[in-house]
Scaffold this motif. Structure first.
Motif, short mmCIF file in Angstrom:
data_model
loop_
_atom_site.label_atom_id
_atom_site.label_comp_id
_atom_site.label_asym_id
_atom_site.label_seq_id
_atom_site.Cartn_x
_atom_site.Cartn_y
_atom_site.Cartn_z
N ARG A 58 0.86 -1.18 0.00
CA ARG A 58 0.00 0.00 0.00
C ARG A 58 0.90 1.22 0.00
N ARG A 85 2.03 8.86 0.14
CA ARG A 85 2.84 9.94 -0.43
C ARG A 85 4.29 9.84 0.01
N ASN A 132 1.18 -5.44 -12.74
CA ASN A 132 -0.13 -5.89 -12.27
C ASN A 132 -1.17 -5.86 -13.39
N HIS A 170 6.66 -2.01 -8.41
CA HIS A 170 5.28 -2.41 -8.68
C HIS A 170 4.69 -1.46 -9.71
N ALA A 181 1.35 -0.77 -11.07
CA ALA A 181 0.03 -1.15 -10.55
C ALA A 181 -0.98 -1.31 -11.70
N PRO A 182 -2.16 -1.83 -11.38
CA PRO A 182 -3.14 -2.14 -12.44
C PRO A 182 -3.40 -0.95 -13.38
N HIS A 224 6.84 2.66 -6.84
CA HIS A 224 5.43 2.30 -7.02
C HIS A 224 4.85 3.21 -8.10
N GLY A 243 1.50 4.11 -9.66
CA GLY A 243 0.12 3.92 -9.23
C GLY A 243 -0.81 3.46 -10.34
N VAL A 275 7.26 7.34 -5.68
CA VAL A 275 5.84 6.97 -5.71
C VAL A 275 5.14 7.86 -6.72
N ALA A 314 -1.86 7.18 -8.22
CA ALA A 314 -2.82 6.60 -9.16
C ALA A 314 -3.36 7.70 -10.07
N PHE A 369 7.76 12.03 -4.80
CA PHE A 369 6.34 11.72 -5.00
C PHE A 369 5.86 12.54 -6.19
N GLY A 386 -1.05 13.05 -7.71
CA GLY A 386 -1.87 13.14 -6.51
C GLY A 386 -2.56 14.48 -6.35
N ASP A 387 -2.76 15.24 -7.46
CA ASP A 387 -3.51 16.49 -7.34
C ASP A 387 -4.96 16.17 -7.04
N ARG A 388 -5.48 16.77 -6.00
CA ARG A 388 -6.85 16.47 -5.59
C ARG A 388 -7.82 17.00 -6.62
C1 LIG Z 1 -1.37 9.22 -3.94
C2 LIG Z 1 -1.35 8.17 -2.84
C3 LIG Z 1 0.01 7.47 -2.82
C4 LIG Z 1 -1.62 8.90 -1.54
O1 LIG Z 1 -1.72 8.01 -0.48
P1 LIG Z 1 -1.76 8.59 1.04
O2 LIG Z 1 -0.46 9.27 1.33
O3 LIG Z 1 -2.12 7.45 1.92
O4 LIG Z 1 -2.84 9.68 1.02
P2 LIG Z 1 -4.42 9.59 1.28
O5 LIG Z 1 -5.00 8.38 0.65
O6 LIG Z 1 -4.60 9.76 2.75
O7 LIG Z 1 -4.96 10.86 0.53
C5 LIG Z 1 -4.51 12.15 0.86
C6 LIG Z 1 -5.27 13.12 -0.01
O8 LIG Z 1 -4.89 12.93 -1.40
C7 LIG Z 1 -6.03 12.61 -2.20
N1 LIG Z 1 -5.60 11.58 -3.15
C8 LIG Z 1 -5.18 10.36 -2.82
N2 LIG Z 1 -4.78 9.73 -3.94
C9 LIG Z 1 -4.95 10.57 -4.96
C10 LIG Z 1 -4.71 10.45 -6.35
N3 LIG Z 1 -4.17 9.32 -6.88
N4 LIG Z 1 -4.99 11.50 -7.14
C11 LIG Z 1 -5.52 12.63 -6.60
N5 LIG Z 1 -5.75 12.79 -5.27
C12 LIG Z 1 -5.47 11.77 -4.47
C13 LIG Z 1 -7.07 12.10 -1.22
O9 LIG Z 1 -8.37 12.29 -1.69
C14 LIG Z 1 -6.77 12.95 0.00
O10 LIG Z 1 -7.32 14.23 -0.22
P3 LIG Z 1 -7.79 15.17 1.02
O11 LIG Z 1 -6.55 15.47 1.81
O12 LIG Z 1 -8.35 16.35 0.32
O13 LIG Z 1 -8.78 14.35 1.78
C15 LIG Z 1 -2.41 7.09 -3.06
O14 LIG Z 1 -3.71 7.57 -2.93
C16 LIG Z 1 -2.26 6.42 -4.41
O15 LIG Z 1 -2.56 6.95 -5.48
N6 LIG Z 1 -1.77 5.19 -4.33
C17 LIG Z 1 -1.63 4.28 -5.43
C18 LIG Z 1 -2.77 3.26 -5.40
C19 LIG Z 1 -2.46 2.08 -6.28
O16 LIG Z 1 -1.73 2.16 -7.23
N7 LIG Z 1 -3.01 0.95 -5.90
C20 LIG Z 1 -2.76 -0.29 -6.59
C21 LIG Z 1 -3.00 -1.43 -5.67
S1 LIG Z 1 -2.97 -2.98 -6.49
#
Ligand SMILES: CC(C)(COP(=O)(O)OP(=O)(O)OC[C@H]1O[C@@H](n2cnc3c(N)ncnc32)[C@H](O)[C@@H]1OP(=O)(O)O)[C@@H](O)C(=O)NCCC(=O)NCCS
Length: 213
Positions: A70, A73, A136, A152, A154-155, A170, A172, A188, A191, A204, A207-209
């Motif tokens: 998992r 950021r 993936n 990784h 990811a999908p 990673h 995403g 990282v 996604a 990192f 991850g722009d919201r």
């Molecule tokens: C970006 C990422 C690394 C952040 O993870 P995190 O540090 O745990 O952060 P959170 O999930 O707590 O999110 C923090 C904020 O970023 C936002 N956010 C999370 N991922 C985001 C993304 N990919 N794009 C845009 N915004 C994102 C959340 O909505 C949250 O916003 P808020 O502060 O306004 O509530 C994660 O969300 C991500 O994209 N991981 C990759 C998932 C993946 O590839 N999975 C495959 C599994 S097989």
């Protein structure tokens, strides 16, 4: 030769499915959480803790890494997956390359020990995947990409042609890395990100919201 899956989590179910697609059935799953022993993962028995592997010689058994990650950021979250692979590889246990029958892998792509290419993924000509790399579900690794050990993809992520990814990164789900760029070790990529510049080691990207509460 028996096959044993390390770790009884969600990724274990995905790798078991990939093995089954090639008519291979693992003999057992092991997990450090001994409360799981006696249970099943996709019908495969959880027989003991990780150390149970050591009861079998390196010539009797092959291992499959069933631990996912998992990302956050701050961290790719890949250290557990990397450590599990490294611990047993250092003792001489072999991790075969596994791929789902629906994956497409070019004839001149090279895959390191324990590389995993899941359902619907595509690995194109002259791509090089390191050890313990996970490509993936439906991810695309285009021609001439280099993917470092333990990374990784990811999908649904897409590495365009000639991209270079360092170790333990990673990428995403659904992210796109534009052609010939590099992403450093341990980085990282969020996604859904579109990466249009090089990303440094440990950095990192994305991850722009989008949207509001
Ligand atoms: C970006 C990422 C690394 C952040 O993870 P995190 O540090 O745990 O952060 P959170 O999930 O707590 O999110 C923090 C904020 O970023 C936002 N956010 C999370 N991922 C985001 C993304 N990919 N794009 C845009 N915004 C994102 C959340 O909505 C949250 O916003 P808020 O502060 O306004 O509530 C994660 O969300 C991500 O994209 N991981 C990759 C998932 C993946 O590839 N999975 C495959 C599994 S097989």
């Amino acid at each position: 030769m028996s096959l044993i899956v390390l770790c009884a989590g969600g990724h274990a179910r995905v790798v078991i499915e990939a093995l089954r697609s090639r008519c291979m059935r693992p003999a057992a799953v092991v997990d450090r959480d001994t409360t799981l022993v006696g249970g099943l993962v996709s019908g495969v028995p959880i027989t003991g803790p990780d150390e149970d592997v050591l009861k079998m010689s390196v010539g009797q058994v092959e291992l499959v890494n069933g631990l996912g990650n998992r990302a956050s950021r701050a961290d790719s979250g890949l250290s557990g997956r990397r450590e599990l692979f490294g611990r047993f590889a250092a003792l001489g246990y072999r991790f075969p390359v596994i791929s789902h029958v629906s994956a497409t892998i070019a004839s001149d792509a090279t895959l390191g020990d324990g590389a995993q290419v899941m359902a619907g993924a595509v690995v194109q000509p002259a791509a090089r995947l390191g050890r313990n790399v996970l490509v993936n579900t439906r991810a695309v690794v285009e021609h001439d990409c280099i993917v470092g050990d333990h990374t990784h993809v990811a999908p649904g992520a897409v590495l365009c042609g000639g991209v270079s990814i360092g170790e333990g990164a990673h990428i995403g789900a659904g992210a796109v890395i534009l052609g010939r760029l590099s992403v450093g070790a341990g980085a990282v990529v969020a996604a859904g990100a579109v990466v249009a510049r090089n990303v440094g080691a440990g950095a990192f990207a994305g991850g722009d919201r989008i949207g509001s509460r």
